[in-house]
Design a protein around this motif. Structure first.
Motif, PDB file in Angstrom:
ATOM      1  N   ASP A 145       0.806  -1.223   0.000  1.00  0.00           N
ATOM      2  CA  ASP A 145       0.000   0.000   0.000  1.00  0.00           C
ATOM      3  C   ASP A 145       0.842   1.277   0.000  1.00  0.00           C
ATOM      4  O   ASP A 145       0.561   2.232   0.723  1.00  0.00           O
ATOM      5  N   GLY A 146       1.898   1.262  -0.804  1.00  0.00           N
ATOM      6  CA  GLY A 146       2.668   2.487  -0.977  1.00  0.00           C
ATOM      7  C   GLY A 146       3.701   2.777   0.097  1.00  0.00           C
ATOM      8  O   GLY A 146       4.161   3.910   0.213  1.00  0.00           O
ATOM      9  N   ASP A 147       4.096   1.747   0.884  1.00  0.00           N
ATOM     10  CA  ASP A 147       5.216   1.921   1.807  1.00  0.00           C
ATOM     11  C   ASP A 147       6.492   1.771   0.975  1.00  0.00           C
ATOM     12  O   ASP A 147       6.846   0.665   0.561  1.00  0.00           O
ATOM     13  N   PHE A 148       7.171   2.889   0.737  1.00  0.00           N
ATOM     14  CA  PHE A 148       8.307   2.889  -0.178  1.00  0.00           C
ATOM     15  C   PHE A 148       9.638   2.537   0.493  1.00  0.00           C
ATOM     16  O   PHE A 148      10.677   2.557  -0.173  1.00  0.00           O
ATOM     17  N   THR A 149       9.632   2.212   1.758  1.00  0.00           N
ATOM     18  CA  THR A 149      10.884   2.015   2.499  1.00  0.00           C
ATOM     19  C   THR A 149      11.806   1.019   1.821  1.00  0.00           C
ATOM     20  O   THR A 149      12.980   1.319   1.543  1.00  0.00           O
ATOM     21  N   HIS A 150      11.315  -0.181   1.543  1.00  0.00           N
ATOM     22  CA  HIS A 150      12.168  -1.220   0.962  1.00  0.00           C
ATOM     23  C   HIS A 150      12.589  -0.870  -0.460  1.00  0.00           C
ATOM     24  O   HIS A 150      13.707  -1.187  -0.874  1.00  0.00           O
ATOM     25  N   TRP A 151      11.705  -0.209  -1.199  1.00  0.00           N
ATOM     26  CA  TRP A 151      12.052   0.185  -2.565  1.00  0.00           C
ATOM     27  C   TRP A 151      13.170   1.232  -2.562  1.00  0.00           C
ATOM     28  O   TRP A 151      14.136   1.123  -3.337  1.00  0.00           O
ATOM     29  N   VAL A 152      13.064   2.229  -1.701  1.00  0.00           N
ATOM     30  CA  VAL A 152      14.100   3.265  -1.626  1.00  0.00           C
ATOM     31  C   VAL A 152      15.430   2.645  -1.193  1.00  0.00           C
ATOM     32  O   VAL A 152      16.493   2.973  -1.735  1.00  0.00           O
ATOM     33  N   GLU A 153      15.392   1.738  -0.226  1.00  0.00           N
ATOM     34  CA  GLU A 153      16.612   1.059   0.215  1.00  0.00           C
ATOM     35  C   GLU A 153      17.229   0.250  -0.921  1.00  0.00           C
ATOM     36  O   GLU A 153      18.455   0.204  -1.081  1.00  0.00           O
ATOM     37  N   TYR A 154      16.372  -0.372  -1.704  1.00  0.00           N
ATOM     38  CA  TYR A 154      16.831  -1.165  -2.849  1.00  0.00           C
ATOM     39  C   TYR A 154      17.523  -0.281  -3.893  1.00  0.00           C
ATOM     40  O   TYR A 154      18.609  -0.618  -4.393  1.00  0.00           O
ATOM     41  N   VAL A 155      16.934   0.861  -4.209  1.00  0.00           N
ATOM     42  CA  VAL A 155      17.539   1.789  -5.174  1.00  0.00           C
ATOM     43  C   VAL A 155      18.853   2.340  -4.614  1.00  0.00           C
ATOM     44  O   VAL A 155      19.850   2.444  -5.341  1.00  0.00           O
ATOM     45  N   ALA A 156      18.874   2.671  -3.326  1.00  0.00           N
ATOM     46  CA  ALA A 156      20.109   3.171  -2.697  1.00  0.00           C
ATOM     47  C   ALA A 156      21.205   2.106  -2.744  1.00  0.00           C
ATOM     48  O   ALA A 156      22.379   2.412  -3.006  1.00  0.00           O
TER      49      ALA A 156
END
Length: 287
Positions: free
Chosen positions: A188-199
């Motif tokens: 539901d739009g929790d971007f935490t893991h996605w941002v960590e993945y891109v970083a």
């Protein structure tokens, strides 16, 4: 190469280089066009990389990315039909918003992207994910999304040399890339893991560039490192300035062997020697 490969383009890196050089290849025309367009679109962005990302700029990137692959009314234009995201078994796993909602959703996304308080990596990562969720075009969404994600970094001063490898990071584990996109939707739009993945990908890309530069420098100098010398350089990179005895203890070799390994590196200018006699210390030459 990696961005088009993620989307199923089968050309090898050598074939991509041939396309960029203008050499002819006996491969499907669509494959060549996809690669040439992707290179052209990235060059187009690089010409104005410090200018802010705009909706008009994004549409222009799509027009260049998809040139000759879609009809004119679908090139640089938001879709007018419903599309679907499918998995490897052609099963629908996600349905983007209907076409009537696309223009409004994109305007809202660009309005959100004006928030300068966000770190550039966070801003780039979230924009890219939301863009892929809206899936505003009939085709080319992945390639355009990744390209514009880079643009958001470049406009804030990130060096393209150190970010372009992000697509290589995504491509080396394509299933994980798609899983991370879908996981964020499922959360539901929790971007935490996605941002960590891109970083994580940007850190990997930076390290990869450093390795390539080091390898290229050594090649130009005519040097060929042994595994032990590579281990020694890794120790200096991690620990900074060390004496011969400290290096010897870490590598489990005697002082004479340390000198044998490090002397050629000093002569080549890869390692700097400081001090004299038993007080000698070594560090990587960062110049």
């Amino acid at each position: 190469h990696s961005s088009t490969w993620i989307e199923g383009n089968l050309l090898s890196l050598a074939q991509v280089r041939a396309v960029v050089d203008g050499r002819d290849l006996l491969v499907e025309e669509k494959q060549k066009t996809e690669v040439a367009n992707c290179v052209g679109a990235m060059r187009q962005i690089l010409k104005t990389k410090r200018k802010p990302v705009t909706e008009q700029g994004l549409l222009a990137v799509h027009a260049r990315m998809i040139k000759g692959l879609l009809s004119k009314d679908q090139t640089g234009q938001y879709r007018s039909v419903q599309n679907h995201i499918v998995d490897a078994r052609n099963k629908v796993i996600f349905t983007p918003p209907p076409p009537a909602q696309v223009p409004g959703r994109m305007k809202a996304l660009f309005a959100w992207a004006k928030d300068e308080s966000l770190h550039p990596v966070i801003r780039s990562a979230i924009f890219q994910h939301e863009f892929l969720t809206i899936h505003p075009f009939v085709d080319g969404n992945g390639r355009v999304g990744r390209a514009v994600g880079q643009w958001f970094l470049w406009e804030k001063g990130f060096d393209p040399l150190c970010t372009l490898g992000l697509d290589d990071f995504f491509a080396q584990d394509r299933p994980r890339y798609y899983d991370m996109i879908q996981q964020t939707r499922d959360m539901d739009g929790d971007f935490t893991h996605w941002v960590e993945y891109v970083a994580e990908g940007l850190a990997w890309a930076h390290d990869d560039v450093q390795k390539r530069i080091k390898a290229g420098t050594l090649s130009l100098q005519g040097a060929s490192l042994t595994p032990k010398q590579e281990e020694l350089l890794g120790i200096l990179e991690k620990k900074g300035v060390l004496g011969a005895s400290e290096i010897g203890k870490t590598m489990k070799v005697n002082r004479a062997r340390v000198n044998q390994l490090i002397s050629p590196l000093v002569r080549l200018g890869i390692v700097t020697r400081e001090g004299a006699a038993r007080a000698v210390r070594y560090r990587l030459n960062e110049e």
